[in-house]
Design a protein around this motif. Sequence first.
Motif, PDB file in Angstrom:
ATOM      1  N   HIS A   1       0.847  -1.186   0.000  1.00  0.00           N
ATOM      2  CA  HIS A   1       0.000   0.000   0.000  1.00  0.00           C
ATOM      3  C   HIS A   1       0.892   1.249   0.000  1.00  0.00           C
ATOM      4  O   HIS A   1       2.077   1.173   0.331  1.00  0.00           O
ATOM      5  CB  HIS A   1      -0.917   0.002   1.224  1.00  0.00           C
ATOM      6  N   LEU A   2       0.265   2.433  -0.317  1.00  0.00           N
ATOM      7  CA  LEU A   2       1.051   3.664  -0.431  1.00  0.00           C
ATOM      8  C   LEU A   2       1.808   3.957   0.850  1.00  0.00           C
ATOM      9  O   LEU A   2       3.017   4.215   0.828  1.00  0.00           O
ATOM     10  CB  LEU A   2       0.128   4.834  -0.798  1.00  0.00           C
ATOM     11  N   ARG A   3       1.095   3.922   2.023  1.00  0.00           N
ATOM     12  CA  ARG A   3       1.784   4.197   3.291  1.00  0.00           C
ATOM     13  C   ARG A   3       2.869   3.163   3.552  1.00  0.00           C
ATOM     14  O   ARG A   3       3.931   3.483   4.094  1.00  0.00           O
ATOM     15  CB  ARG A   3       0.792   4.207   4.447  1.00  0.00           C
ATOM     16  N   ASP A   4       2.591   1.949   3.163  1.00  0.00           N
ATOM     17  CA  ASP A   4       3.582   0.895   3.372  1.00  0.00           C
ATOM     18  C   ASP A   4       4.815   1.129   2.507  1.00  0.00           C
ATOM     19  O   ASP A   4       5.955   0.955   2.941  1.00  0.00           O
ATOM     20  CB  ASP A   4       2.983  -0.471   3.051  1.00  0.00           C
ATOM     21  N   ARG A   5       4.556   1.571   1.239  1.00  0.00           N
ATOM     22  CA  ARG A   5       5.699   1.814   0.354  1.00  0.00           C
ATOM     23  C   ARG A   5       6.550   2.961   0.865  1.00  0.00           C
ATOM     24  O   ARG A   5       7.779   2.919   0.806  1.00  0.00           O
ATOM     25  CB  ARG A   5       5.196   2.121  -1.066  1.00  0.00           C
ATOM     26  N   LEU A   6       5.901   3.995   1.384  1.00  0.00           N
ATOM     27  CA  LEU A   6       6.656   5.114   1.942  1.00  0.00           C
ATOM     28  C   LEU A   6       7.466   4.678   3.150  1.00  0.00           C
ATOM     29  O   LEU A   6       8.632   5.052   3.316  1.00  0.00           O
ATOM     30  CB  LEU A   6       5.702   6.250   2.315  1.00  0.00           C
ATOM     31  N   ALA A   7       6.831   3.841   4.021  1.00  0.00           N
ATOM     32  CA  ALA A   7       7.529   3.374   5.214  1.00  0.00           C
ATOM     33  C   ALA A   7       8.709   2.475   4.853  1.00  0.00           C
ATOM     34  O   ALA A   7       9.733   2.467   5.537  1.00  0.00           O
ATOM     35  CB  ALA A   7       6.558   2.635   6.131  1.00  0.00           C
ATOM     36  N   ALA A   8       8.553   1.717   3.767  1.00  0.00           N
ATOM     37  CA  ALA A   8       9.590   0.754   3.384  1.00  0.00           C
ATOM     38  C   ALA A   8      10.881   1.427   2.963  1.00  0.00           C
ATOM     39  O   ALA A   8      11.917   0.770   2.848  1.00  0.00           O
ATOM     40  CB  ALA A   8       9.073  -0.140   2.274  1.00  0.00           C
ATOM     41  N   ARG A   9      10.856   2.744   2.726  1.00  0.00           N
ATOM     42  CA  ARG A   9      12.093   3.429   2.334  1.00  0.00           C
ATOM     43  C   ARG A   9      13.093   3.530   3.485  1.00  0.00           C
ATOM     44  O   ARG A   9      14.277   3.760   3.247  1.00  0.00           O
ATOM     45  CB  ARG A   9      11.740   4.825   1.819  1.00  0.00           C
ATOM     46  N   SER A  10      12.586   3.356   4.716  1.00  0.00           N
ATOM     47  CA  SER A  10      13.466   3.447   5.890  1.00  0.00           C
ATOM     48  C   SER A  10      13.236   2.218   6.756  1.00  0.00           C
ATOM     49  O   SER A  10      12.093   1.921   7.130  1.00  0.00           O
ATOM     50  CB  SER A  10      13.141   4.706   6.699  1.00  0.00           C
ATOM     51  N   PRO A  11      14.301   1.493   7.103  1.00  0.00           N
ATOM     52  CA  PRO A  11      14.123   0.307   7.945  1.00  0.00           C
ATOM     53  C   PRO A  11      13.404   0.631   9.256  1.00  0.00           C
ATOM     54  O   PRO A  11      12.546  -0.131   9.700  1.00  0.00           O
ATOM     55  CB  PRO A  11      15.558  -0.171   8.188  1.00  0.00           C
ATOM     56  N   GLU A  12      13.750   1.751   9.885  1.00  0.00           N
ATOM     57  CA  GLU A  12      13.132   2.096  11.156  1.00  0.00           C
ATOM     58  C   GLU A  12      11.641   2.375  10.974  1.00  0.00           C
ATOM     59  O   GLU A  12      10.799   1.958  11.780  1.00  0.00           O
ATOM     60  CB  GLU A  12      13.813   3.318  11.769  1.00  0.00           C
ATOM     61  N   LYS A  13      11.294   3.117   9.894  1.00  0.00           N
ATOM     62  CA  LYS A  13       9.881   3.398   9.642  1.00  0.00           C
ATOM     63  C   LYS A  13       9.136   2.119   9.231  1.00  0.00           C
ATOM     64  O   LYS A  13       7.956   1.937   9.574  1.00  0.00           O
ATOM     65  CB  LYS A  13       9.747   4.459   8.552  1.00  0.00           C
ATOM     66  N   ALA A  14       9.810   1.251   8.501  1.00  0.00           N
ATOM     67  CA  ALA A  14       9.199  -0.026   8.122  1.00  0.00           C
ATOM     68  C   ALA A  14       8.856  -0.837   9.368  1.00  0.00           C
ATOM     69  O   ALA A  14       7.784  -1.437   9.466  1.00  0.00           O
ATOM     70  CB  ALA A  14      10.143  -0.811   7.222  1.00  0.00           C
ATOM     71  N   LEU A  15       9.772  -0.822  10.355  1.00  0.00           N
ATOM     72  CA  LEU A  15       9.527  -1.548  11.594  1.00  0.00           C
ATOM     73  C   LEU A  15       8.346  -0.968  12.342  1.00  0.00           C
ATOM     74  O   LEU A  15       7.457  -1.696  12.803  1.00  0.00           O
ATOM     75  CB  LEU A  15      10.787  -1.519  12.472  1.00  0.00           C
ATOM     76  N   ALA A  16       8.317   0.369  12.461  1.00  0.00           N
ATOM     77  CA  ALA A  16       7.228   1.015  13.178  1.00  0.00           C
ATOM     78  C   ALA A  16       5.886   0.741  12.499  1.00  0.00           C
ATOM     79  O   ALA A  16       4.880   0.439  13.154  1.00  0.00           O
ATOM     80  CB  ALA A  16       7.481   2.509  13.273  1.00  0.00           C
TER      81      ALA A  16
ATOM     82  N   PHE B   1       8.171  -6.151   8.086  1.00  0.00           N
ATOM     83  CA  PHE B   1       9.162  -6.750   8.999  1.00  0.00           C
ATOM     84  C   PHE B   1      10.324  -7.320   8.196  1.00  0.00           C
ATOM     85  O   PHE B   1      11.490  -7.245   8.623  1.00  0.00           O
ATOM     86  CB  PHE B   1       8.522  -7.855   9.848  1.00  0.00           C
ATOM     87  N   SER B   2      10.021  -7.865   7.012  1.00  0.00           N
ATOM     88  CA  SER B   2      11.081  -8.417   6.172  1.00  0.00           C
ATOM     89  C   SER B   2      12.040  -7.323   5.725  1.00  0.00           C
ATOM     90  O   SER B   2      13.271  -7.514   5.721  1.00  0.00           O
ATOM     91  CB  SER B   2      10.472  -9.118   4.949  1.00  0.00           C
ATOM     92  N   VAL B   3      11.499  -6.176   5.354  1.00  0.00           N
ATOM     93  CA  VAL B   3      12.346  -5.043   4.937  1.00  0.00           C
ATOM     94  C   VAL B   3      13.273  -4.651   6.075  1.00  0.00           C
ATOM     95  O   VAL B   3      14.496  -4.497   5.901  1.00  0.00           O
ATOM     96  CB  VAL B   3      11.463  -3.858   4.502  1.00  0.00           C
ATOM     97  N   ALA B   4      12.701  -4.486   7.258  1.00  0.00           N
ATOM     98  CA  ALA B   4      13.503  -4.042   8.401  1.00  0.00           C
ATOM     99  C   ALA B   4      14.490  -5.114   8.832  1.00  0.00           C
ATOM    100  O   ALA B   4      15.627  -4.819   9.228  1.00  0.00           O
ATOM    101  CB  ALA B   4      12.566  -3.674   9.555  1.00  0.00           C
ATOM    102  N   ALA B   5      14.073  -6.379   8.771  1.00  0.00           N
ATOM    103  CA  ALA B   5      14.958  -7.465   9.184  1.00  0.00           C
ATOM    104  C   ALA B   5      16.129  -7.602   8.238  1.00  0.00           C
ATOM    105  O   ALA B   5      17.277  -7.820   8.668  1.00  0.00           O
ATOM    106  CB  ALA B   5      14.166  -8.782   9.245  1.00  0.00           C
TER     107      ALA B   5
END
Length: 605
Positions: free
Chosen positions: A6-21, A39-43
């Motif tokens: 999703h859009l918010r997810d794609r934006l969050a995925a740009r940063s590991p910390e934001k992806a985790l949150a 979680f996979s992105v951040a891991a």
Amino acid sequence: MKPGLHLRDRLAARSPEKALARAKELRANGAHERAFALFSVAAEAGLPEACHQLGLYYLQGLSVSRNVIEAGRWFTRAAEAGLTEAQSHLASLHLFGLPSHLVSGAGQSLFAQVETTGTDFDGAIKWARLAAEAGSLEAQTVLAYILANGPPHLHNIEEAERWYEKTARAGSAQGHLGYGLILLRRAETGEATVAAVDEIRLAADAGIPMAHYYLGLVYEKAIGILPDLTKAAEHYRLAAVGGVRNGQAKYGVFLLEGRGIKANAVEGETWLRRAALAGDADAAALVGNLYARGGHLPPNYAEAAMWFRRAAEAGNATAARALGMLYLTGAGTTRDPDEAAKWFTQAAEAGDAIAQADLATLLRSGATDDRLTTPPPVHQWFEAAAESGDLIGAYNYGVCLAEGVGVPRNDEKAAFWLKRAAEGIVNAQYWYGRMLLEGRGVPADPVAARQWLTRAANIGFTDALVLLAEMNVNGRGGKRDHEAARLLFERAAQNGHSGAMFALGALHGGGHDIPTDRDTAISWFRRAAELGHPMAALMLGRYLHRGLVGAADPVAAVPWLQQALAQGVAEAQLDLTEIATNTPSALAQTPAPPNNALPYRAAGE
């Protein structure tokens, strides 16, 4: 970036910390598939908490196929980064069967089929100690468990007690259980026992099924409290419902026997089956016994054999012996003496003395095929038992020596061990009496033989009754006493001994020191003949042919004479020839010889 976000997810995925949150937020809302992707992105970026969460997803099978090995790999990355929760989870994985080498590197396929049945105590204690020292209550109980129940090189009961006490005081139900069990093992006073039981009770109150199982034992065995089978049954029920295999077996037995609860054979068998299918060998053996014994339905030996096999393959010696007996008799299975020998051997090697004796008897009978069955060293088992003072072992070893089972026949040594066993074993009294009577391995001594046979006969040993009666008839080892012989033969006949029945017919038939009574004689001859005794069939046929009791009845005589002839009594042919000459119509009217007579068993066989 993961495709399909999703859009918010794609934006969050740009940063590991934001992806985790963002992943944590999605997980809290139940959007596990989207959370897993983030979680996979951040891991993959190395964030320890994300690695741990990804491991949980693989462990629990949330939005992804459950994969314990992959879970272990992600837990390891988080644990190596110092995350206490991951260390604790990793310790538990190793404890329940995940080997360390499977999570220590890459290269394994995500879909690889890997056995994870062996406990890795060393891998478990490494991570459990790190997490325990960092304050993880769960890891502290795991560490305590390993120290109390692990292999010898890790065993440290004093340290285990300290960790269990620490977790119990922190309110851990598992801690209460572990601490209570340690206290119970070393309790030497009533007060100490009560204190231990109180700890176990706290664990049970918190809903730990295994604690209910131990409380069931406490109430059943009266450990520190008065016995209470009703409470024991209820605790076993709670343990059984909670999936505790031992509790299922115990509750099944209580239901079968009506101990502390209303008897319910159907439900009892159901619980025993569940325990057996979960791997409880004793429960499987009990189910086998239920089918072998029968009850409101006839025995089902085929079903019994299946359960006995399950129990025997899990190491239950009693079940192995029972399975061997089924193969020996052909009950529920194809009769196979070699297969019987295999299971008798397994039970015998586990120390089952009855199986050892059964195996020796089977080998002595010559029913096994030397190409299929290598005779085990039964004589060595018996010799070791005999040397240790075991009278049953002495008897069995004596029989091996007397019959040459596994060792060259040695009558002198046989007599030595049989005499020693005769001090307490009735079978040995009979055997030693026979050897004295026959002069095997010892000087012939009919007087002493009569004394030993009398001891065995007084206990009711059938063959001793018969042999002693014969000695009273012919006066060997003492005076002739036909009345005493009659009483002894009658006792043996009550035990189903056809030879004793024939002897009673002969005694009552005349020529002995008791009144002649041919009505009684023909009755005994008939009973013995019906059991397959060849000479009794001859005498019954003669009584009927010659009219020694009532009118002559050659038609009734012929089938018994034919039975005797078929069993090797050549004299019967004379009577049959006489009947054919004088009453030829009798043969035409005669049915076929009886074919349901049991095989003849001579005294001492």
